[in-house]
Design an enzyme around this catalytic site. Structure first.
Site, short mmCIF file in Angstrom:
data_model
loop_
_atom_site.label_atom_id
_atom_site.label_comp_id
_atom_site.label_asym_id
_atom_site.label_seq_id
_atom_site.Cartn_x
_atom_site.Cartn_y
_atom_site.Cartn_z
N HIS A 53 47.68 -36.66 -22.48
CA HIS A 53 49.14 -36.69 -22.47
C HIS A 53 49.62 -37.04 -23.88
O HIS A 53 48.89 -37.67 -24.66
CB HIS A 53 49.66 -37.73 -21.49
CG HIS A 53 49.45 -37.37 -20.06
ND1 HIS A 53 50.11 -38.00 -19.04
CD2 HIS A 53 48.64 -36.45 -19.47
CE1 HIS A 53 49.73 -37.49 -17.88
NE2 HIS A 53 48.84 -36.55 -18.11
N GLU A 55 51.59 -39.28 -25.04
CA GLU A 55 51.57 -40.70 -25.39
C GLU A 55 50.16 -41.20 -25.69
O GLU A 55 49.96 -41.99 -26.63
CB GLU A 55 52.15 -41.55 -24.25
CG GLU A 55 53.57 -41.18 -23.87
CD GLU A 55 53.66 -40.20 -22.71
OE1 GLU A 55 54.57 -40.36 -21.88
OE2 GLU A 55 52.83 -39.26 -22.62
N CYS A 83 54.17 -41.63 -17.39
CA CYS A 83 53.50 -41.82 -16.11
C CYS A 83 52.79 -43.18 -16.12
O CYS A 83 52.79 -43.88 -17.14
CB CYS A 83 52.48 -40.70 -15.88
SG CYS A 83 51.04 -40.78 -16.98
N CYS A 86 50.03 -43.60 -18.91
CA CYS A 86 50.59 -43.78 -20.25
C CYS A 86 51.33 -45.11 -20.37
O CYS A 86 51.22 -45.79 -21.40
CB CYS A 86 51.51 -42.62 -20.58
SG CYS A 86 50.62 -41.04 -20.68
#
Length: 149
Positions: A53, A55, A83, A86
């Site tokens: 992801h 992040e 999410c 993260c």
């Protein structure tokens, strides 16, 4: 406010790179002392890595840049509410402030579905600023998913 918008514009540009690869358009940067120390965009499909992801990629780059796994006094700018994976990575990294554009009611872990970044049970809480350039991020996400359906 203008400073947050300027940084978020960079994150939105990164989200466009994710979209060009067929990834969910999410971009992020990490700022310390008015300098970008990490940047990234969603790449789980292209990297065959469910943890890739935006992040997480930013945290990895920033750790290398700063030569530390603790990323204190930093601000994460991300185009979509993080999410749980993260959010907890940011808590463990000791991010000071999280600035995000669009809320994510299905998986958001900074207040929409869960509240992990300001959970009083954790030994670190992150300041949250939400809604910076929300419309631009939401529009990009809507276009992306509409094209996929």
């Amino acid at each position: 406010m203008q400073e947050h918008q300027d940084w978020m514009k960079i994150a939105l540009d990164l989200a466009e790179k994710a979209e060009a690869l067929g990834e969910v358009p999410v971009g992020a940067i990490l700022v310390k002392d008015n300098q970008i120390v990490g940047q990234g965009f969603n790449q789980p499909i292209s990297k065959n890595d469910p943890s890739a992801h935006a992040e997480i990629l930013v945290l990895r780059e920033a750790g290398q840049t700063l030569k530390n796994y603790r990323l204190v006094d930093t601000t994460m700018y991300v185009t979509l509410e993080p999410c749980a994976m993260c959010a907890m990575a940011m808590v463990h990294a000791r991010i000071k402030t999280l600035v995000f554009a669009a809320s994510e009611p299905r998986t958001g872990a900074a207040g929409s579905l869960y509240q992990l970044v300001q959970n009083s049970g954790h030994n670190h809480q992150i300041e949250i600023i939400e809604g910076i350039m929300q419309q631009e991020s939401s529009d990009m996400l809507r276009r992306f998913f509409k094209a996929r359906r």
